[in-house]
Design an enzyme around this catalytic site. Sequence first.
Site, PDB file in Angstrom:
ATOM      1  N   ALA A  10       0.843  -1.201   0.000  1.00 19.40           N
ATOM      2  CA  ALA A  10       0.000   0.000   0.000  1.00 19.40           C
ATOM      3  C   ALA A  10       0.875   1.246   0.000  1.00 19.40           C
ATOM      4  O   ALA A  10       0.503   2.288   0.532  1.00 19.40           O
ATOM      5  CB  ALA A  10      -0.928  -0.025   1.212  1.00 19.40           C
ATOM      6  N   ARG A  88      18.374  -0.932  -9.521  1.00 17.86           N
ATOM      7  CA  ARG A  88      17.243  -1.822  -9.240  1.00 17.86           C
ATOM      8  C   ARG A  88      17.770  -3.149  -8.671  1.00 17.86           C
ATOM      9  O   ARG A  88      17.147  -3.764  -7.817  1.00 17.86           O
ATOM     10  CB  ARG A  88      16.442  -2.090 -10.522  1.00 17.86           C
ATOM     11  CG  ARG A  88      15.700  -0.869 -11.037  1.00 17.86           C
ATOM     12  CD  ARG A  88      14.803  -1.200 -12.198  1.00 17.86           C
ATOM     13  NE  ARG A  88      14.079  -0.021 -12.687  1.00 17.86           N
ATOM     14  CZ  ARG A  88      14.514   0.789 -13.655  1.00 17.86           C
ATOM     15  NH1 ARG A  88      15.656   0.563 -14.253  1.00 17.86           N
ATOM     16  NH2 ARG A  88      13.791   1.829 -14.019  1.00 17.86           N
ATOM     17  N   ASN A 120      10.833  -4.469  -7.989  1.00 14.20           N
ATOM     18  CA  ASN A 120      12.152  -4.573  -8.636  1.00 14.20           C
ATOM     19  C   ASN A 120      13.144  -5.364  -7.792  1.00 14.20           C
ATOM     20  O   ASN A 120      12.978  -5.441  -6.582  1.00 14.20           O
ATOM     21  CB  ASN A 120      12.698  -3.160  -8.871  1.00 14.20           C
ATOM     22  CG  ASN A 120      12.146  -2.563 -10.151  1.00 14.20           C
ATOM     23  OD1 ASN A 120      12.144  -3.209 -11.181  1.00 14.20           O
ATOM     24  ND2 ASN A 120      11.677  -1.338 -10.073  1.00 14.20           N
ATOM     25  N   HIS A 175      14.249  -4.892 -17.490  1.00 12.73           N
ATOM     26  CA  HIS A 175      13.881  -3.577 -16.961  1.00 12.73           C
ATOM     27  C   HIS A 175      15.081  -3.050 -16.188  1.00 12.73           C
ATOM     28  O   HIS A 175      15.144  -3.115 -14.981  1.00 12.73           O
ATOM     29  CB  HIS A 175      12.665  -3.729 -16.048  1.00 12.73           C
ATOM     30  CG  HIS A 175      12.127  -2.429 -15.531  1.00 12.73           C
ATOM     31  ND1 HIS A 175      11.858  -1.355 -16.349  1.00 12.73           N
ATOM     32  CD2 HIS A 175      11.787  -2.035 -14.279  1.00 12.73           C
ATOM     33  CE1 HIS A 175      11.373  -0.373 -15.604  1.00 12.73           C
ATOM     34  NE2 HIS A 175      11.318  -0.761 -14.351  1.00 12.73           N
TER      35      HIS A 175
HETATM   36  N1  APR Z   1       4.167  -7.762   2.637  1.00 12.02           N
HETATM   37  C1  APR Z   1       3.354  -6.772   2.256  1.00 12.02           C
HETATM   38  N2  APR Z   1       3.788  -5.508   2.048  1.00 12.02           N
HETATM   39  C2  APR Z   1       5.076  -5.259   2.266  1.00 12.02           C
HETATM   40  C3  APR Z   1       5.991  -6.263   2.662  1.00 12.02           C
HETATM   41  C4  APR Z   1       5.483  -7.565   2.855  1.00 12.02           C
HETATM   42  N3  APR Z   1       6.265  -8.576   3.222  1.00 12.02           N
HETATM   43  N4  APR Z   1       7.211  -5.686   2.791  1.00 12.02           N
HETATM   44  C5  APR Z   1       7.069  -4.393   2.464  1.00 12.02           C
HETATM   45  N5  APR Z   1       5.791  -4.123   2.155  1.00 12.02           N
HETATM   46  C6  APR Z   1       5.186  -2.829   1.782  1.00 12.02           C
HETATM   47  C7  APR Z   1       5.738  -1.671   2.573  1.00 12.02           C
HETATM   48  O1  APR Z   1       5.187  -1.616   3.891  1.00 12.02           O
HETATM   49  C8  APR Z   1       5.321  -0.488   1.711  1.00 12.02           C
HETATM   50  O2  APR Z   1       4.087   0.055   2.107  1.00 12.02           O
HETATM   51  O3  APR Z   1       5.472  -2.493   0.431  1.00 12.02           O
HETATM   52  C9  APR Z   1       5.211  -1.103   0.311  1.00 12.02           C
HETATM   53  C10 APR Z   1       6.185  -0.513  -0.692  1.00 12.02           C
HETATM   54  O4  APR Z   1       5.830   0.802  -0.879  1.00 12.02           O
HETATM   55  P1  APR Z   1       6.895   1.972  -1.155  1.00 12.02           P
HETATM   56  O5  APR Z   1       8.018   1.873  -0.199  1.00 12.02           O
HETATM   57  O6  APR Z   1       6.126   3.249  -1.256  1.00 12.02           O
HETATM   58  O7  APR Z   1       7.503   1.574  -2.580  1.00 12.02           O
HETATM   59  P2  APR Z   1       6.861   1.851  -4.014  1.00 12.02           P
HETATM   60  O8  APR Z   1       7.358   3.143  -4.537  1.00 12.02           O
HETATM   61  O9  APR Z   1       5.411   1.590  -3.973  1.00 12.02           O
HETATM   62  O10 APR Z   1       7.598   0.720  -4.871  1.00 12.02           O
HETATM   63  C11 APR Z   1       7.308  -0.658  -4.658  1.00 12.02           C
HETATM   64  O11 APR Z   1       7.686  -1.243  -6.934  1.00 12.02           O
HETATM   65  O12 APR Z   1       8.466   0.029  -8.696  1.00 12.02           O
HETATM   66  C12 APR Z   1       8.796  -0.919  -7.741  1.00 12.02           C
HETATM   67  O13 APR Z   1      11.132  -0.520  -7.313  1.00 12.02           O
HETATM   68  C13 APR Z   1       9.848  -0.409  -6.790  1.00 12.02           C
HETATM   69  O14 APR Z   1      10.285  -2.499  -5.741  1.00 12.02           O
HETATM   70  C14 APR Z   1       9.614  -1.277  -5.589  1.00 12.02           C
HETATM   71  C15 APR Z   1       8.105  -1.506  -5.617  1.00 12.02           C
END
Ligand code: APR
Length: 306
Positions: A10, A88, A120, A175
């Site tokens: 989220a 990445r 990624n 990518h």
């Molecule tokens: N289960 C569920 N959610 C998780 C887990 C898990 N085990 N570990 C981390 N998260 C959640 C985090 O709590 C966070 O809310 O994943 C979310 C990642 O959100 P952001 O840090 O805002 O990252 P975001 O910019 O959304 O990117 C997510 O997509 O484009 C790719 O490189 C980017 O790998 C990254 C991913």
Amino acid sequence: MDHKVTVVGAGNVGATAAQRIVEQELADVALVDILGDLAKGKALDMMESAPVVGFNALLEGGDDYALTAGSDICVVTAGLARKPGMSRDDLLAKNTEIVGGVIEQLVAHSPETILILVTNPLDAMCEVARRASGFPRQRVFGMAGVLDSARMRYFIAAELDVSVEDVDAFVLGGHGDTMVPLPRYATVNGVPLTELLPAERIEAINQRTRDGGIEIVNYYKQGSAYYAPSAAVVDMVAAILRDKKKILPCAAYLEGEYGVEGLFIGVPAKLGRGGLEKVIELELTAEDKAALDKSVAAVKGLIEKL
Ligand code: APR
């Protein structure tokens, strides 16, 4: 709604994707995050926008995978995002662990679902998901090419001062830094790009496309791009749910196409209700093929580290 989509993560990409899905009334959405209250809060906040925006899709959030049961599609964005100075690939170890665990939970609750990976390093995370799910390639693939191609299309439109809607472009390969923009297949209202811009301007656009992710990371400083990535994944979700048979570049598990066996590589594919219904093979020049081979080698190197 007739359809259900789960979005795991989220954070920036996941929450924005969820918002786009409900606002377009594509499906009801389950938004799951390890931070359950974050997912719950964002879901409630978005539902409170529904009367104003005017959508009837339902969004529920939390950390319990029971919420995800019976999903047509699961979009996985869970994991760490890049910070300045990180590639990445630097995310590999941590995100392998996260994505492996997430996939097990998703598959347990939606054994027939279609998995779209966004986390990624994308091509490697697709392989993690394939191994953890045991799904055929029709039901496990990744979003990268739609994003990379959208960036290229935007740069072309800006350079030529024309509508983005008139510009088509394709980016193949992994990518990462070795992705392969294909200006030979780029067109503006059917006119080949190669007839509209000199070679050095086209190469500048290719390079800006390859650097598209890091350009945003350098502005944001905390975290990476999410408006364009979320739009790109929702384009794929819509193509599947509405059975559009749309040709979109996806990270697909190749089984001999492009001379590649058993690796996820960005290639054009047909998306419809069956998921990734067909890999489309384009004719490549020797130069493009050499660039694709380099990209394949980079992805292979990463997979070996898993
Ligand atoms: N289960 C569920 N959610 C998780 C887990 C898990 N085990 N570990 C981390 N998260 C959640 C985090 O709590 C966070 O809310 O994943 C979310 C990642 O959100 P952001 O840090 O805002 O990252 P975001 O910019 O959304 O990117 C997510 O997509 O484009 C790719 O490189 C980017 O790998 C990254 C991913």
